[in-house]
Write a protein that holds these residues in place. Structure first.
Motif, PDB file in Angstrom:
ATOM      1  N   PRO A 107       0.785  -1.235   0.000  1.00  0.00           N
ATOM      2  CA  PRO A 107       0.000   0.000   0.000  1.00  0.00           C
ATOM      3  C   PRO A 107       0.819   1.289   0.000  1.00  0.00           C
ATOM      4  O   PRO A 107       0.273   2.357  -0.289  1.00  0.00           O
ATOM      5  N   GLU A 108       2.132   1.253   0.312  1.00  0.00           N
ATOM      6  CA  GLU A 108       2.896   2.489   0.505  1.00  0.00           C
ATOM      7  C   GLU A 108       2.878   3.387  -0.722  1.00  0.00           C
ATOM      8  O   GLU A 108       2.657   4.603  -0.632  1.00  0.00           O
ATOM      9  N   THR A 109       3.126   2.802  -1.881  1.00  0.00           N
ATOM     10  CA  THR A 109       3.179   3.607  -3.114  1.00  0.00           C
ATOM     11  C   THR A 109       1.861   4.329  -3.355  1.00  0.00           C
ATOM     12  O   THR A 109       1.831   5.525  -3.705  1.00  0.00           O
ATOM     13  N   TYR A 110       0.750   3.631  -3.172  1.00  0.00           N
ATOM     14  CA  TYR A 110      -0.553   4.217  -3.439  1.00  0.00           C
ATOM     15  C   TYR A 110      -0.950   5.220  -2.358  1.00  0.00           C
ATOM     16  O   TYR A 110      -1.692   6.169  -2.643  1.00  0.00           O
ATOM     17  N   LYS A 111      -0.425   5.043  -1.150  1.00  0.00           N
ATOM     18  CA  LYS A 111      -0.666   6.029  -0.111  1.00  0.00           C
ATOM     19  C   LYS A 111       0.045   7.343  -0.449  1.00  0.00           C
ATOM     20  O   LYS A 111      -0.510   8.436  -0.275  1.00  0.00           O
ATOM     21  N   LEU A 112       1.279   7.235  -0.954  1.00  0.00           N
ATOM     22  CA  LEU A 112       2.017   8.436  -1.353  1.00  0.00           C
ATOM     23  C   LEU A 112       1.325   9.140  -2.520  1.00  0.00           C
ATOM     24  O   LEU A 112       1.245  10.375  -2.553  1.00  0.00           O
ATOM     25  N   GLU A 115      -1.516  11.086  -1.104  1.00  0.00           N
ATOM     26  CA  GLU A 115      -1.067  12.322  -0.448  1.00  0.00           C
ATOM     27  C   GLU A 115      -0.663  13.370  -1.469  1.00  0.00           C
ATOM     28  O   GLU A 115      -0.923  14.571  -1.299  1.00  0.00           O
ATOM     29  N   GLN A 116      -0.029  12.935  -2.557  1.00  0.00           N
ATOM     30  CA  GLN A 116       0.346  13.863  -3.625  1.00  0.00           C
ATOM     31  C   GLN A 116      -0.890  14.491  -4.255  1.00  0.00           C
ATOM     32  O   GLN A 116      -0.936  15.701  -4.517  1.00  0.00           O
ATOM     33  N   ALA A 117      -1.903  13.693  -4.490  1.00  0.00           N
ATOM     34  CA  ALA A 117      -3.130  14.213  -5.082  1.00  0.00           C
ATOM     35  C   ALA A 117      -3.839  15.155  -4.121  1.00  0.00           C
ATOM     36  O   ALA A 117      -4.404  16.183  -4.545  1.00  0.00           O
ATOM     37  N   GLN A 118      -3.812  14.838  -2.859  1.00  0.00           N
ATOM     38  CA  GLN A 118      -4.442  15.723  -1.870  1.00  0.00           C
ATOM     39  C   GLN A 118      -3.725  17.072  -1.804  1.00  0.00           C
ATOM     40  O   GLN A 118      -4.366  18.125  -1.660  1.00  0.00           O
ATOM     41  N   ALA A 119      -2.385  17.028  -1.917  1.00  0.00           N
ATOM     42  CA  ALA A 119      -1.634  18.287  -1.914  1.00  0.00           C
ATOM     43  C   ALA A 119      -1.964  19.120  -3.147  1.00  0.00           C
ATOM     44  O   ALA A 119      -2.139  20.356  -3.065  1.00  0.00           O
ATOM     45  N   ALA A 120      -2.057  18.473  -4.303  1.00  0.00           N
ATOM     46  CA  ALA A 120      -2.413  19.197  -5.520  1.00  0.00           C
ATOM     47  C   ALA A 120      -3.809  19.791  -5.408  1.00  0.00           C
ATOM     48  O   ALA A 120      -4.066  20.908  -5.872  1.00  0.00           O
ATOM     49  N   GLU A 121      -4.715  19.091  -4.753  1.00  0.00           N
ATOM     50  CA  GLU A 121      -6.066  19.608  -4.563  1.00  0.00           C
ATOM     51  C   GLU A 121      -6.048  20.834  -3.656  1.00  0.00           C
ATOM     52  O   GLU A 121      -6.758  21.819  -3.917  1.00  0.00           O
ATOM     53  N   ALA A 122      -5.236  20.767  -2.603  1.00  0.00           N
ATOM     54  CA  ALA A 122      -5.134  21.934  -1.707  1.00  0.00           C
ATOM     55  C   ALA A 122      -4.593  23.153  -2.463  1.00  0.00           C
ATOM     56  O   ALA A 122      -5.062  24.285  -2.286  1.00  0.00           O
ATOM     57  N   GLY A 123      -3.575  22.948  -3.329  1.00  0.00           N
ATOM     58  CA  GLY A 123      -3.039  24.041  -4.132  1.00  0.00           C
ATOM     59  C   GLY A 123      -4.076  24.597  -5.071  1.00  0.00           C
ATOM     60  O   GLY A 123      -4.169  25.824  -5.275  1.00  0.00           O
ATOM     61  N   ALA A 124      -4.871  23.735  -5.662  1.00  0.00           N
ATOM     62  CA  ALA A 124      -5.907  24.184  -6.584  1.00  0.00           C
ATOM     63  C   ALA A 124      -6.975  24.984  -5.843  1.00  0.00           C
ATOM     64  O   ALA A 124      -7.505  25.981  -6.378  1.00  0.00           O
ATOM     65  N   GLU A 177      -7.589   7.742  -4.007  1.00  0.00           N
ATOM     66  CA  GLU A 177      -8.237   7.083  -2.881  1.00  0.00           C
ATOM     67  C   GLU A 177      -8.737   5.694  -3.262  1.00  0.00           C
ATOM     68  O   GLU A 177      -8.593   4.730  -2.494  1.00  0.00           O
ATOM     69  N   VAL A 178      -9.341   5.586  -4.446  1.00  0.00           N
ATOM     70  CA  VAL A 178      -9.847   4.288  -4.906  1.00  0.00           C
ATOM     71  C   VAL A 178      -8.705   3.298  -5.070  1.00  0.00           C
ATOM     72  O   VAL A 178      -8.783   2.148  -4.613  1.00  0.00           O
ATOM     73  N   ASN A 179      -7.613   3.720  -5.736  1.00  0.00           N
ATOM     74  CA  ASN A 179      -6.479   2.814  -5.932  1.00  0.00           C
ATOM     75  C   ASN A 179      -5.854   2.410  -4.599  1.00  0.00           C
ATOM     76  O   ASN A 179      -5.442   1.255  -4.424  1.00  0.00           O
ATOM     77  N   TYR A 180      -5.803   3.366  -3.675  1.00  0.00           N
ATOM     78  CA  TYR A 180      -5.265   3.028  -2.356  1.00  0.00           C
ATOM     79  C   TYR A 180      -6.183   2.018  -1.650  1.00  0.00           C
ATOM     80  O   TYR A 180      -5.718   1.102  -0.967  1.00  0.00           O
TER      81      TYR A 180
END
Length: 397
Positions: A107-112, A115-124, A177-180
């Motif tokens: 799961p580690e790769t998909y968790k990262l 988190e990357q997608a969540q950060a991009a969403e916060a920036g947007a 989230e789905v892939n994770y």
């Protein structure tokens, strides 16, 4: 003068023999004459034969068939994301509840990525807020005629682009989230999980979904069987007589039993009836639904099935041993009022608790030969021994 010679001894003996034979013949004639009236033929007495009137009782008519059990749900558990299998979290062949975790895929790769997608969403979201502030400022300035309309148009475009970027970032977050979530393979429903098909450390989901195991729902369970066309016509006629609709037919109870069981101990109800007959076999596909909380029935079992569809209050029944058969069909030997045996053609029905149902050809008052059939023939007079048909104990339900 000549003197006669006396008879020789041999001649005297021959004479006595002739006399003895004559006397024996005369005695035989006298004896025969005396016995002529006493040696007349006397017919043997009529044979004693057990007879009984048929049993009258209420019976339930069934459609009987053979079928197979099948699971109501069976799903292949697959790896929907790529990665190394990290853990197997169940015991092969065990029953699990819905939502139980069964496999874990790196799961580690998909968790990262999440988190990357969540950060991009916060920036947007931050960019959209800035674009909204700038748009409102430019709108006020245009009303005062402090800036040109082109400046407002540019601000509007920037706001709309920021809005679209946020929506894209939100979609990326959802995908992450789905892939994770796919890294944890869980049971989609209550059931028994088969043996695992991959090992810990194996790379799964590389080019296509990798099957990890199979989960099978056991309770309730389907029973698939077929009904021949003649029985279908009988059921439809009975349903029309009773005013039943197709929806009512699905509430018909069904009973089934395994090969090693006595009677039909498992009960359920009809679940599905095919809308058309199979022309090649002349049968109608039918499916029943049976509770199986103790998991006695396994998918793939061969089972005996019967469906009650009618009840008769005064059916006539006789032992199967009382029936005979010839080229004309089945028959019973019936004793008339003169105690003479008659052969009666009959139409037979199903066996109910050890006795055979007679559909036609027999009356309630008829005396039926139930034992000694080989000692009597039609047209023969007998000495009927009235008895009672013993009813076997009801089979297990």
């Amino acid at each position: 003068m000549t003197r006669a010679n006396p008879a020789s001894p041999a001649r005297r003996n021959e004479g006595w023999r002739q006399v003895a034979r004559a006397l024996a013949t005369a005695s035989a004639v006298v004896l025969l004459a005396g016995c002529e009236d006493k040696n007349t033929f006397v017919a043997p007495p009529p044979p004693k034969v057990d007879v009984a009137t048929p049993v009258q009782r209420a019976i339930t008519r069934y459609i009987e068939a053979t079928g197979n059990t099948a699971p109501i749900k069976s799903v292949d558990l697959v790896a929907r994301v790529q990665g190394f299998l990290q853990s197997i979290d169940y015991q092969d062949g065990t029953f699990v509840k819905q939502g139980t975790q069964l496999f874990t895929i790196e799961p580690e790769t998909y968790k990262l990525k999440l988190e990357q997608a969540q950060a991009a969403e916060a920036g947007a979201q931050a960019s959209l807020r800035q674009a909204e502030v700038d748009y409102r400022r430019q709108a006020e300035l245009v009303q005062r005629q402090a800036v040109s309309q082109a400046t407002l148009d540019t601000s509007t475009s920037n706001r709309d682009n920021a809005q679209a970027s946020l929506q894209q970032a939100q979609a990326n977050t959802r995908i992450a989230e789905v892939n994770y979530g796919y890294t944890k393979v869980t049971a989609p429903f209550d059931g028994v999980v088969s043996a695992h098909m991959v090992s810990i450390g194996e790379l799964v989901g590389v080019s296509s979904p990798t099957q990890l195991a199979t989960i099978v729902a056991m309770d309730p369970i389907y029973v698939n069987f077929t009904v021949n066309e003649q029985d279908v016509l009988r059921i439809r006629a009975e349903a029309a007589r009773r005013g039943l609709t197709p929806a009512d037919l699905k509430q018909f109870p069904i009973q089934l039993g395994l090969q090693t069981e006595t009677g039909y101990p498992h009960e359920g109800h009809l679940d599905y009836v095919s809308p058309t007959l199979n022309q090649s076999t002349g049968t109608l596909a039918v499916r029943g639904l049976v509770p199986n909380d103790k998991r006695v029935l396994l998918p793939g079992y061969f089972v005996r099935v019967r469906v009650p569809f009618d009840q008769e209050k005064t059916a006539l029944l006789v032992p199967d041993t009382a029936l005979g058969s010839d080229q004309g069909g089945r028959y019973l030997l019936v004793v008339n009022s003169d105690n003479v045996v008659e052969q009666r053609k009959v139409q037979i029905g199903p066996v109910d608790n050890g006795l055979r149902v007679i559909e036609s050809g027999l009356k309630p008052e008829d005396r039926v030969v139930i034992a000694g059939l080989l000692r009597v023939i039609p047209g023969q007079k007998i000495d009927p021994q009235t008895t009672k048909i013993e009813q076997p104990q009801a089979s297990a339900k």
